[in-house]
Design a protein around this motif. Structure first.
Motif, PDB file in Angstrom:
ATOM      1  N   MET A   1      21.616  52.683  37.282  1.00 19.50           N
ATOM      2  CA  MET A   1      21.678  53.961  37.188  1.00 19.50           C
ATOM      3  C   MET A   1      23.871  54.193  38.038  1.00 19.50           C
ATOM      4  O   MET A   1      24.581  55.240  37.678  1.00 19.50           O
ATOM      5  CB  MET A   1      21.015  54.120  38.357  1.00 19.50           C
ATOM      6  N   VAL A   2      23.599  53.254  39.114  1.00 24.96           N
ATOM      7  CA  VAL A   2      25.142  53.597  40.001  1.00 24.96           C
ATOM      8  C   VAL A   2      26.685  52.660  38.611  1.00 24.96           C
ATOM      9  O   VAL A   2      27.922  53.523  38.390  1.00 24.96           O
ATOM     10  CB  VAL A   2      25.499  53.067  40.967  1.00 24.96           C
ATOM     11  N   ALA A   3      26.253  52.250  37.623  1.00 25.28           N
ATOM     12  CA  ALA A   3      27.301  51.420  36.579  1.00 25.28           C
ATOM     13  C   ALA A   3      27.101  52.412  35.901  1.00 25.28           C
ATOM     14  O   ALA A   3      27.830  52.865  35.249  1.00 25.28           O
ATOM     15  CB  ALA A   3      26.199  50.395  36.345  1.00 25.28           C
ATOM     16  N   THR A   4      26.013  53.307  35.016  1.00 24.85           N
ATOM     17  CA  THR A   4      26.016  54.210  34.571  1.00 24.85           C
ATOM     18  C   THR A   4      26.898  55.458  34.819  1.00 24.85           C
ATOM     19  O   THR A   4      27.700  56.108  33.980  1.00 24.85           O
ATOM     20  CB  THR A   4      24.560  54.990  34.084  1.00 24.85           C
ATOM     21  N   ALA A   5      27.079  55.436  36.264  1.00 31.76           N
ATOM     22  CA  ALA A   5      27.590  57.142  36.557  1.00 31.76           C
ATOM     23  C   ALA A   5      28.614  56.213  36.581  1.00 31.76           C
ATOM     24  O   ALA A   5      30.104  57.522  36.196  1.00 31.76           O
ATOM     25  CB  ALA A   5      27.026  57.241  37.772  1.00 31.76           C
ATOM     26  N   VAL A   6      29.764  54.987  37.120  1.00 34.10           N
ATOM     27  CA  VAL A   6      31.105  54.503  36.875  1.00 34.10           C
ATOM     28  C   VAL A   6      31.241  54.531  35.412  1.00 34.10           C
ATOM     29  O   VAL A   6      32.454  55.310  35.164  1.00 34.10           O
ATOM     30  CB  VAL A   6      31.096  53.428  36.909  1.00 34.10           C
ATOM     31  N   ARG A   7      30.461  54.908  34.601  1.00 30.92           N
ATOM     32  CA  ARG A   7      31.172  54.743  32.710  1.00 30.92           C
ATOM     33  C   ARG A   7      31.620  55.810  32.514  1.00 30.92           C
ATOM     34  O   ARG A   7      32.046  56.433  32.196  1.00 30.92           O
ATOM     35  CB  ARG A   7      29.791  54.186  32.409  1.00 30.92           C
ATOM     36  N   VAL A   8      30.090  57.016  33.095  1.00 31.13           N
ATOM     37  CA  VAL A   8      30.322  59.035  32.851  1.00 31.13           C
ATOM     38  C   VAL A   8      31.803  58.834  33.461  1.00 31.13           C
ATOM     39  O   VAL A   8      32.905  59.460  32.411  1.00 31.13           O
ATOM     40  CB  VAL A   8      29.483  59.417  33.117  1.00 31.13           C
ATOM     41  N   MET A   9      32.087  58.432  34.685  1.00 28.81           N
ATOM     42  CA  MET A   9      32.808  58.987  35.015  1.00 28.81           C
ATOM     43  C   MET A   9      33.626  58.535  34.424  1.00 28.81           C
ATOM     44  O   MET A   9      35.448  59.178  34.295  1.00 28.81           O
ATOM     45  CB  MET A   9      33.095  59.386  36.420  1.00 28.81           C
ATOM     46  N   GLU A  10      34.018  56.676  34.179  1.00 22.87           N
ATOM     47  CA  GLU A  10      35.460  56.517  33.356  1.00 22.87           C
ATOM     48  C   GLU A  10      35.730  57.537  32.117  1.00 22.87           C
ATOM     49  O   GLU A  10      36.799  57.527  31.346  1.00 22.87           O
ATOM     50  CB  GLU A  10      35.275  54.548  33.107  1.00 22.87           C
TER      51      GLU A  10
ATOM     52  N   MET B   1      17.589  65.439  38.916  1.00 22.78           N
ATOM     53  CA  MET B   1      17.103  65.879  40.165  1.00 22.78           C
ATOM     54  C   MET B   1      16.771  65.046  40.254  1.00 22.78           C
ATOM     55  O   MET B   1      16.541  64.259  41.801  1.00 22.78           O
ATOM     56  CB  MET B   1      15.989  67.233  40.324  1.00 22.78           C
ATOM     57  N   ALA B   2      16.269  63.450  39.147  1.00 21.79           N
ATOM     58  CA  ALA B   2      15.533  62.161  39.748  1.00 21.79           C
ATOM     59  C   ALA B   2      17.180  61.655  40.045  1.00 21.79           C
ATOM     60  O   ALA B   2      16.488  60.620  41.882  1.00 21.79           O
ATOM     61  CB  ALA B   2      15.004  61.740  39.204  1.00 21.79           C
ATOM     62  N   ILE B   3      17.905  61.979  40.090  1.00 28.09           N
ATOM     63  CA  ILE B   3      19.238  61.252  40.723  1.00 28.09           C
ATOM     64  C   ILE B   3      19.939  61.645  41.978  1.00 28.09           C
ATOM     65  O   ILE B   3      20.352  60.344  43.045  1.00 28.09           O
ATOM     66  CB  ILE B   3      20.074  61.447  39.750  1.00 28.09           C
ATOM     67  N   LEU B   4      20.001  62.871  41.781  1.00 28.38           N
ATOM     68  CA  LEU B   4      20.212  63.399  43.500  1.00 28.38           C
ATOM     69  C   LEU B   4      19.094  62.982  44.339  1.00 28.38           C
ATOM     70  O   LEU B   4      19.322  63.074  45.755  1.00 28.38           O
ATOM     71  CB  LEU B   4      20.405  65.217  43.400  1.00 28.38           C
ATOM     72  N   TYR B   5      17.546  63.213  44.004  1.00 29.72           N
ATOM     73  CA  TYR B   5      17.038  62.419  44.648  1.00 29.72           C
ATOM     74  C   TYR B   5      16.973  61.208  45.667  1.00 29.72           C
ATOM     75  O   TYR B   5      17.117  60.729  46.227  1.00 29.72           O
ATOM     76  CB  TYR B   5      15.238  63.271  44.767  1.00 29.72           C
ATOM     77  N   HIS B   6      17.345  59.899  45.008  1.00 31.91           N
ATOM     78  CA  HIS B   6      17.669  58.946  44.665  1.00 31.91           C
ATOM     79  C   HIS B   6      18.739  58.506  45.943  1.00 31.91           C
ATOM     80  O   HIS B   6      18.545  58.117  47.033  1.00 31.91           O
ATOM     81  CB  HIS B   6      17.928  58.335  43.478  1.00 31.91           C
ATOM     82  N   PHE B   7      20.011  59.806  45.667  1.00 35.59           N
ATOM     83  CA  PHE B   7      21.450  59.230  46.078  1.00 35.59           C
ATOM     84  C   PHE B   7      21.675  60.577  47.336  1.00 35.59           C
ATOM     85  O   PHE B   7      22.006  60.014  48.100  1.00 35.59           O
ATOM     86  CB  PHE B   7      22.250  59.006  45.371  1.00 35.59           C
ATOM     87  N   LYS B   8      20.284  61.605  47.315  1.00 31.13           N
ATOM     88  CA  LYS B   8      20.494  62.460  48.732  1.00 31.13           C
ATOM     89  C   LYS B   8      21.476  63.432  47.984  1.00 31.13           C
ATOM     90  O   LYS B   8      21.056  64.624  48.771  1.00 31.13           O
ATOM     91  CB  LYS B   8      20.688  62.000  49.814  1.00 31.13           C
ATOM     92  N   SER B   9      22.346  63.500  47.112  1.00 34.03           N
ATOM     93  CA  SER B   9      23.323  64.295  47.459  1.00 34.03           C
ATOM     94  C   SER B   9      24.648  63.870  46.517  1.00 34.03           C
ATOM     95  O   SER B   9      24.298  62.205  45.900  1.00 34.03           O
ATOM     96  CB  SER B   9      24.753  64.475  48.371  1.00 34.03           C
ATOM     97  N   LYS B  10      25.614  64.705  45.405  1.00 39.69           N
ATOM     98  CA  LYS B  10      26.151  64.304  44.429  1.00 39.69           C
ATOM     99  C   LYS B  10      27.613  63.269  45.388  1.00 39.69           C
ATOM    100  O   LYS B  10      27.893  61.879  45.415  1.00 39.69           O
ATOM    101  CB  LYS B  10      27.171  65.273  43.619  1.00 39.69           C
ATOM    102  N   GLU B  11      27.699  63.319  46.975  1.00 41.95           N
ATOM    103  CA  GLU B  11      28.251  62.561  47.665  1.00 41.95           C
ATOM    104  C   GLU B  11      27.593  60.904  47.795  1.00 41.95           C
ATOM    105  O   GLU B  11      29.057  60.152  47.129  1.00 41.95           O
ATOM    106  CB  GLU B  11      29.066  63.570  48.690  1.00 41.95           C
ATOM    107  N   GLY B  12      26.419  61.647  48.049  1.00 47.43           N
ATOM    108  CA  GLY B  12      25.696  59.807  47.747  1.00 47.43           C
ATOM    109  C   GLY B  12      25.987  59.249  46.996  1.00 47.43           C
ATOM    110  O   GLY B  12      26.131  58.054  46.880  1.00 47.43           O
ATOM    111  N   LEU B  13      26.148  59.693  45.999  1.00 46.72           N
ATOM    112  CA  LEU B  13      25.857  59.040  44.392  1.00 46.72           C
ATOM    113  C   LEU B  13      27.174  58.857  44.459  1.00 46.72           C
ATOM    114  O   LEU B  13      27.756  57.426  43.664  1.00 46.72           O
ATOM    115  CB  LEU B  13      26.275  59.869  42.924  1.00 46.72           C
TER     116      LEU B  13
END
Length: 198
Positions: A1-10, A31-43
């Motif tokens: 999930m995090v590696a995907t988020a990094v790819r998207v930001m890149e 919302m499943a992503i936000l639930y897992h990390f609690k917030s966008k800042e957590g992600l």
């Protein structure tokens, strides 16, 4: 999930980044992503920690300044490899689990340099701010060779008003950003030696 988020930001840069895009890339509800990390800042913090996890431990047997240099060079390479995501590193005092061993190594190097204990936290934070700032300056476009347009702009200035700027601007055409990073590290480490009374 995090590696995907990094790819998207890149791919999109921070301004184009969204949890919705990460969800679309993964085929899941944002919302499943936000639930897992609690917030966008957590992600964002998890993404910064993912970057930190790419760093290798520095050999403890090296002299303190060689340890700091080795780690600083890794941060520079990380910034150059993840230009879109590296800016997240500047937002957190620590990124999480992956960061603690590197922070411990920096504390150890600063202590081994002989910096008085009361000053160690400020020196450690200064070291990180300088290294991250240099890396961000390079990836952001500040530390690079001057363009022809920039050189022409300075060449058009009055000689009497800007003699030094005009004298040194031609040298910016062949500026080596790696040499700038090395010079700044040298000055930073020299400052640490002064703080330590060496």
């Amino acid at each position: 999930m995090v590696a995907t988020a990094v790819r998207v930001m890149e791919a999109t840069g921070e301004t184009g980044f969204s949890v919705r895009k990460v969800g679309a890339e993964m085929g899941c509800d944002p919302m499943a992503i936000l639930y897992h990390f609690k917030s966008k800042e957590g992600l964002h913090r998890a993404m910064a920690d993912w970057l930190t996890a790419q760093l290798r431990p520095v050999p403890a047997a090296l002299p303190w300044d060689a340890r700091l240099r080795a780690l600083a060079m890794q941060y520079r390479q990380l910034a150059l490899q993840y230009r879109g995501t590296f800016g997240l590193m500047l937002r957190f005092v620590n990124t999480g689990v992956s960061d603690f061993a590197h922070i411990e190594a920096v504390y150890g190097a600063i202590c081994d340099a002989g910096v008085p204990e009361a000053e160690v936290p400020a020196v450690v934070l200064s070291w990180y701010a300088a290294v991250y700032g240099l890396a961000a300056g390079e990836t952001g476009g500040m530390i690079r060779p001057a363009t022809q347009a920039e050189q022409d702009e300075v060449a058009a200035l009055p000689d009497a008003d800007y003699p030094l700027l005009k004298r040194f601007m031609p040298r910016f055409a062949s500026l080596d950003s790696g040499a700038v990073f090395e010079a700044a590290l040298g000055m930073l480490h020299a400052g640490i030696r002064v703080r330590a009374g060496q």
